[in-house]
Design a protein around this motif. Structure first.
Motif, PDB file in Angstrom:
ATOM      1  N   TRP A 413      55.529  24.590  44.818  1.00  0.00           N
ATOM      2  CA  TRP A 413      56.841  25.229  44.733  1.00  0.00           C
ATOM      3  C   TRP A 413      57.886  24.373  45.452  1.00  0.00           C
ATOM      4  O   TRP A 413      59.032  24.265  45.015  1.00  0.00           O
ATOM      5  N   LEU A 414      57.460  23.750  46.555  1.00  0.00           N
ATOM      6  CA  LEU A 414      58.396  22.946  47.341  1.00  0.00           C
ATOM      7  C   LEU A 414      58.687  21.603  46.699  1.00  0.00           C
ATOM      8  O   LEU A 414      59.655  20.938  47.053  1.00  0.00           O
ATOM      9  N   LYS A 415      57.828  21.193  45.760  1.00  0.00           N
ATOM     10  CA  LYS A 415      57.953  19.847  45.204  1.00  0.00           C
ATOM     11  C   LYS A 415      59.347  19.607  44.633  1.00  0.00           C
ATOM     12  O   LYS A 415      59.907  18.525  44.787  1.00  0.00           O
ATOM     13  N   THR A 416      59.917  20.605  44.010  1.00  0.00           N
ATOM     14  CA  THR A 416      61.233  20.430  43.412  1.00  0.00           C
ATOM     15  C   THR A 416      62.348  20.872  44.365  1.00  0.00           C
ATOM     16  O   THR A 416      63.509  20.872  43.990  1.00  0.00           O
ATOM     17  N   ARG A 417      61.988  21.305  45.551  1.00  0.00           N
ATOM     18  CA  ARG A 417      63.003  21.813  46.492  1.00  0.00           C
ATOM     19  C   ARG A 417      62.934  21.020  47.792  1.00  0.00           C
ATOM     20  O   ARG A 417      62.483  21.517  48.819  1.00  0.00           O
ATOM     21  N   GLN A 418      63.408  19.797  47.733  1.00  0.00           N
ATOM     22  CA  GLN A 418      63.257  18.932  48.903  1.00  0.00           C
ATOM     23  C   GLN A 418      64.031  19.428  50.117  1.00  0.00           C
ATOM     24  O   GLN A 418      63.534  19.379  51.231  1.00  0.00           O
ATOM     25  N   VAL A 419      65.242  19.919  49.864  1.00  0.00           N
ATOM     26  CA  VAL A 419      66.055  20.363  50.998  1.00  0.00           C
ATOM     27  C   VAL A 419      65.383  21.551  51.677  1.00  0.00           C
ATOM     28  O   VAL A 419      65.275  21.608  52.914  1.00  0.00           O
ATOM     29  N   THR A 420      64.878  22.484  50.866  1.00  0.00           N
ATOM     30  CA  THR A 420      64.186  23.634  51.449  1.00  0.00           C
ATOM     31  C   THR A 420      63.004  23.168  52.280  1.00  0.00           C
ATOM     32  O   THR A 420      62.787  23.652  53.399  1.00  0.00           O
TER      33      THR A 420
END
Lengths: 525, 243
Positions: A413-420
């Protein structure tokens, strides 16, 4: 009239002159927290430090931990932005202002902790009038003062051209004192060649000078502890360990601050992913270095098993400080994980059953459940069974495996949400670094040589003053960025100019066949 | 030169804590409420406690098969005191006769010295000192005071650190008496309160630089040892091992 890009004006200047109700309500909340802190501090002044949880042998407590923590945070700024300026990292341009502001405010709040901690704050100035050069505390007073003056200058100097821009572009409706403020702070900046030359020279010199000062600051803080002969503190690794920890927590604080600024002010176009990614690489490296230092420190303590030192070590690993210690380790592991694992997972992994959200959620919940049952179960037969070492070990392994499986799914899930991912890591690191300071200060104090072992429970006084310190830090930050732009406008403009100039450079060489491919990968010729 | 030192014979110590009480009254150490004492805030310049303090390897055994030792502990008046090295304002210092003194008028209450002392002999005033009832009227009136200087038994304000001074006010009085009587000062005239009161006569006090003094003779005893010799502080309180 200095030139100002209309977009910069809209995004960076205009918000400074419009204030919404959210801003004022946050300020009110912060002031309320600070007010509570002031009240508790006055109580402490009247009744003495007995109002805190400190005693003999825990002569130092949360204030000292906060002091080390805030001074650590202060390394965000100046050190990082100085290193990035010196090394000419272009992606630093949008983040330097926030970083330098963190430094200045963290130093103010950090120094306040020492004043809270003094039995006789009215004699604070004795440090200067009767100072003894041999005391590490005086080295500290000097290096922190030098660092504060240096970093305030370093914050201010790159602001001069921006002040001139603000002076020239201040809207008519702005209050008069603000116009006056910008005019005074601009120091008559006209943006001519000589002024630019001088400014850049001054910034370059200061950037180089501030690096050793910053390194000295946290080294000396570590020496406050390491120059004593107390078990667990008397260690040569403390200097570099503290500096690494300081830069580490500093980057964490910087990520949090810049993300908040990015979100609140809508500056997504300025804080690009590139800044996050590059600073993130530094962050990953610091995480690894932190683990290395921590491992080295604890391994030598564990292997030595000295009479005085081993109880300190034991209290952290399986004694009364174990929850804090392991929480720190887990937080740091999470920080490392969310930064690294999502990046190395192949995209195709989505299809694997291991990465389905359902499995992730269920194993995460199961991990928490196993943990809770193992530690807080009131069921008699169960607790009896769990008290057996082998069963406990199996329980811990199950919890860890479930935790990792949960983490795997979450990584996808985090792979596409680097800032998160980076913000999660930063929050973990900032909390973890506070705990690290706690784990260094408290266990040694409560396990002295000739005083019975003890525990230290902070009271509401310390809690209120800590909350007030954080509130003050945020308040200073908010007020500052209401008055001054969050991003160095001229540095951004300069960056654009450099980029435009570089794009025009023609390499007078025949292009090898590989170049189109390389350009596609992001390399410039 | 004079180097004041104390010898404590553990064979003769009966752990009666008479020294603690004598010290308390001689030096006006403030009593604290029981609730505060439970928090670890009692001030005992001269403490008597079980030794080793935190039994780890030393197995104390189970009643009645127990082995318990006590140790009285004044300030060690180290030759190389960790406390004075860390004080940022010179509120604590070693005088020329080797006594580690504390200036309450200078102390800023940072508690660096309390943290640095491996013996835990330094105490902090967490509250304003209070004495109950008539005790208040019977404080030791001796004062060591000068410009910017407040030491010895003078009542301490809250927020400063205090410690054993080898009853330095007694040294001053002994020197003054010798002067008044127009004779040379005799080291025998100077004894801290704990030495004077000791029930088992387990304590000796004197000049370590005088090779004929009792403390010098005892220092050479094979029973002599110092506390935490490994931390390099070179204490001037010498213990005689139980035989």
């Amino acid at each position: 009239m200095l030139h100002l890009d209309p977009k910069d004006k809209e995004k960076l200047i205009d918000p400074l002159f419009t204030t919404g109700p959210t801003f004022w309500s946050v300020i009110a909340i912060l002031l309320a927290v600070i007010g509570w802190g002031v009240y508790m501090y006055v109580r402490q002044l009247i009744f003495g430090l007995g109002e805190t949880g400190m005693q003999r042998p825990a002569y130092w407590g949360v204030y000292m931990v906060n002091f080390i923590f805030f001074i650590g945070i202060s390394h965000a700024g100046t050190l990082i932005s100085a290193i990035l300026r010196v090394t000419g990292a272009e992606w630093r341009r949008p983040i330097t202002r926030v970083a330098e502001a963190i430094t200045a405010f963290a130093l103010i709040v950090g120094t306040l902790q020492i004043i809270y901690d003094l039995g006789r704050p009215d004699r604070f100035l004795y440090l200067f009038t009767f100072g003894r050069m041999q005391s590490p505390l005086l080295w500290d007073a000097m290096s922190v003062t030098a660092y504060f003056l240096g970093s305030v200058t370093y914050l201010y100097m790159p602001m001069i051209p921006d002040m001139a821009i603000l002076r020239d572009h201040c809207p008519e409706s702005a209050p008069r004192w603000r116009k006056k403020l910008y005019t005074v702070l601009a120091l008559g900046w006209r943006g001519n060649k000589t002024q630019w030359k001088r400014l850049e020279k001054a910034i370059a010199v200061l950037a180089v000078l501030i690096i050793p000062i910053a390194v000295s600051v946290h080294t000396i803080i570590s020496w406050i502890l390491a120059t004593t002969v107390q078990p667990g503190w008397h260690s040569t690794i403390f200097g570099p360990y503290f500096v690494v920890g300081a830069i580490f927590s500093g980057i964490g604080a910087l990520f949090i601050a810049m993300t908040i600024v990015r979100k609140v002010m809508g500056l997504e176009e300025y804080y690009r992913l590139k800044s996050y990614r590059n600073l993130g690489l530094l962050f990953i490296a610091m995480t690894a270095i932190w683990f290395y230092f921590t491992g080295a420190e604890y391994l030598t303590l564990a292997a030595g098993q000295q009479t005085a030192e081993f109880p300190v070590f034991a209290s952290k690993l399986w004694g009364e400080f174990a929850p804090g210690f392991w929480l720190m380790v887990v937080l740091m592991a999470i920080a490392f994980w969310v930064q690294v694992v999502p990046q190395i997972l192949p995209k195709k992994a989505e299809n694997s059953f291991l990465f389905k959200p359902g499995l992730a959620w269920s194993s995460g919940v199961a991990a928490v459940a196993v943990f809770l049952v193992m530690n807080f179960s009131r069921n008699q037969p169960l607790a009896a069974a769990l008290s057996q070492p082998n069963i406990r070990l199996i329980g811990w392994i199950i919890a860890a495996v479930l935790f990792v499986v949960g983490g795997l799914g979450f990584s996808m899930w985090l792979k596409t949400r680097q800032v998160t991912a980076i913000v999660i890591a930063s929050v973990a690191v900032v909390i973890g670094m506070w705990l690290e300071r706690w784990n260094i200060v408290a266990p040694t104090l409560t396990h002295p040589r000739l005083i019975g072992f003890w525990f230290y429970h902070p009271t509401w006084t310390e809690g209120a003053l800590t909350a007030a310190s954080f509130a003050l830090f945020i308040l200073l930050f908010m007020v500052f960025f209401k008055l001054f732009p969050a991003i160095s406008i001229w540095e951004i403009a300069e960056g654009r100019a450099i980029e435009a100039a570089e794009a025009q450079v023609e390499v007078a060489l025949p292009e090898p066949t590989g170049v189109p491919q390389a350009a596609h990968e992001g390399f410039r010729k | 030169m004079t180097r004041w030192a104390m010898v404590i014979d553990l064979d003769k110590c009966v752990a009666c804590q008479g020294c603690s009480i004598a010290c308390r009254f001689e030096n006006n150490t403030p009593p604290v409420k029981p609730s505060e004492a439970l928090k670890g805030r009692a001030i005992r310049w001269n403490d008597v406690f079980p030794f080793p303090t935190n039994p780890l390897e030393a197995d104390a055994g189970e009643y009645p098969e127990t082995k318990q030792r006590y140790i009285p502990r004044p300030c060690m008046h180290c030759e190389n005191p960790p406390c004075i090295k860390v004080c940022p304002v010179q509120a604590t210092f070693k005088n020329e006769e080797g006594i580690v003194q504390q200036n309450y008028a200078r102390c800023i209450g940072c508690r660096f010295c309390t943290v640095a002392c491996p013996y835990g002999v330094r105490y902090f005033n967490w509250q304003e000192p209070e004495w109950e009832g008539t005790l208040n009227e019977h404080l030791n009136p001796d004062r060591i005071e000068g410009p910017g200087d407040l030491e010895g038994p003078a009542v301490r304000p809250k927020g400063v650190v205090e410690k054993c001074t080898f009853c330095i006010q007694r040294l001053q009085k002994a020197v003054a008496r010798a002067e008044a009587e127009e004779r040379d000062f005799d080291p025998v005239d100077y004894q801290p309160a704990c030495v004077q009161t000791c029930t088992g006569k387990a304590r000796y006090f004197g000049d370590l630089d005088d090779p004929e003094s009792t403390v010098s003779l005892f220092e050479k005893s094979p029973r002599a040892f110092r506390l935490l010799e490994e931390v390099g502080t070179h204490p001037k309180v010498i213990y005689l091992r139980e035989g």
